[in-house]
Design a protein around this motif. Sequence first.
Motif, short mmCIF file in Angstrom:
data_model
loop_
_atom_site.label_atom_id
_atom_site.label_comp_id
_atom_site.label_asym_id
_atom_site.label_seq_id
_atom_site.Cartn_x
_atom_site.Cartn_y
_atom_site.Cartn_z
N ASN A 57 41.38 -6.83 -2.68
CA ASN A 57 41.32 -6.77 -1.23
C ASN A 57 42.70 -7.04 -0.63
O ASN A 57 43.28 -8.11 -0.87
N ASN A 84 40.66 -2.43 -6.73
CA ASN A 84 39.56 -3.22 -6.17
C ASN A 84 40.00 -4.55 -5.56
O ASN A 84 39.16 -5.32 -5.09
N LEU A 115 44.44 -7.50 2.85
CA LEU A 115 44.07 -7.73 4.24
C LEU A 115 45.28 -8.11 5.08
O LEU A 115 46.27 -8.63 4.56
N GLN A 132 38.89 -8.41 -9.70
CA GLN A 132 39.72 -7.93 -8.59
C GLN A 132 39.03 -8.11 -7.24
O GLN A 132 39.68 -8.43 -6.24
N GLU A 133 37.72 -7.92 -7.21
CA GLU A 133 37.01 -8.00 -5.93
C GLU A 133 36.99 -9.40 -5.34
O GLU A 133 36.68 -9.59 -4.16
N ASN A 134 37.37 -10.40 -6.15
CA ASN A 134 37.43 -11.78 -5.66
C ASN A 134 38.86 -12.23 -5.35
O ASN A 134 39.11 -13.41 -5.15
N ASN A 162 47.53 -0.98 -4.76
CA ASN A 162 46.26 -0.26 -4.89
C ASN A 162 46.20 0.70 -6.08
O ASN A 162 45.15 0.78 -6.74
N PHE A 215 42.05 -11.81 -2.73
CA PHE A 215 42.35 -11.40 -1.36
C PHE A 215 43.83 -11.64 -1.07
O PHE A 215 44.28 -12.78 -1.03
N TYR A 265 49.99 -2.10 0.15
CA TYR A 265 48.89 -1.22 -0.29
C TYR A 265 49.40 -0.17 -1.26
O TYR A 265 48.79 0.06 -2.32
#
Length: 287
Positions: A61, A59, A63, A31-33, A54, A35, A50
């Motif tokens: 991102n 996790n 933006l 998840q952190e990779n 979320n 965006f 969001y």
Amino acid sequence: MNIPIFIPTYQRSHIILSKTLKVLDSINYPQENIFIMVGINTEKDYWDYYDVINPIYPNINILVGDNSNAKASQLSHIRTNLLEDKQLGIIMDDDIDSIEVRQDEKTLLPITQEQFEIFLDVAPNLMRQHGVGLCGVNSSGNPFYMSDTAKLTTSCIVGGFQLFFNEPNINLKINQGTDAYESCYYLDKYKYNLKFDFITIKTKLFSVGGLYDYRKDMKKTYTDYLTVAQTYPQYLDYYTWEVGASEGVDNLGKIVKSPKSRRDKLNIELKWKRTKSIKVRKKEDLF
């Protein structure tokens, strides 16, 4: 799987959740990779994404993107502000139903986590080995029109899924034909693109993508397509027709048939010049 994946999107929080994010979750992409680049008109547009995403994927991102010029500014924002020069990245559409692998001329199966990891290991190495900057997959979604090879090609890399070494100076300004423009830009710099012909994505390639709808501005689409063709005549021909007409004329003056599925919606089409591809790897070497 540490390559960042960027997903431009606009007013389609539930679509991205049920489609592209579901696909990435099925192969356990970190998840952190991931965006998500949200195009916004008001702050509420961001929180719509969001609040939906979320709680399920805390996790990932989420933006604020740049949709000041719809799809073009979103893609340029990613390349200019979020990736370094020559950094490896992936851009995906927000409405991908699945990533699939050809089994035979009649059968496709969803890609597994192991297969996707192998692809992300092999593809960048092949790109470095052959001096290629842009890599993609077969766009047909039909195994009959696919093959069991990875090949160097001078054809289009579909914008729905692109793996690339970043070129921040590409400076996109058009919203239709962006994948053709990107493909030509990379061809001009690297000579070939890399296509994994035994992998495909299932999606509506000509959907609005939540970013721009050519059906609402046919004149703008005509201008965008013509810009691509005239910027890169070494790779592209084009043909035009009167809206609704079954025939038109290409840039060399030849009479051609207009595409039945879009002859009432567009009046221009791009046509890639035929060149011979170079096979560099077989499916059986990977999977």
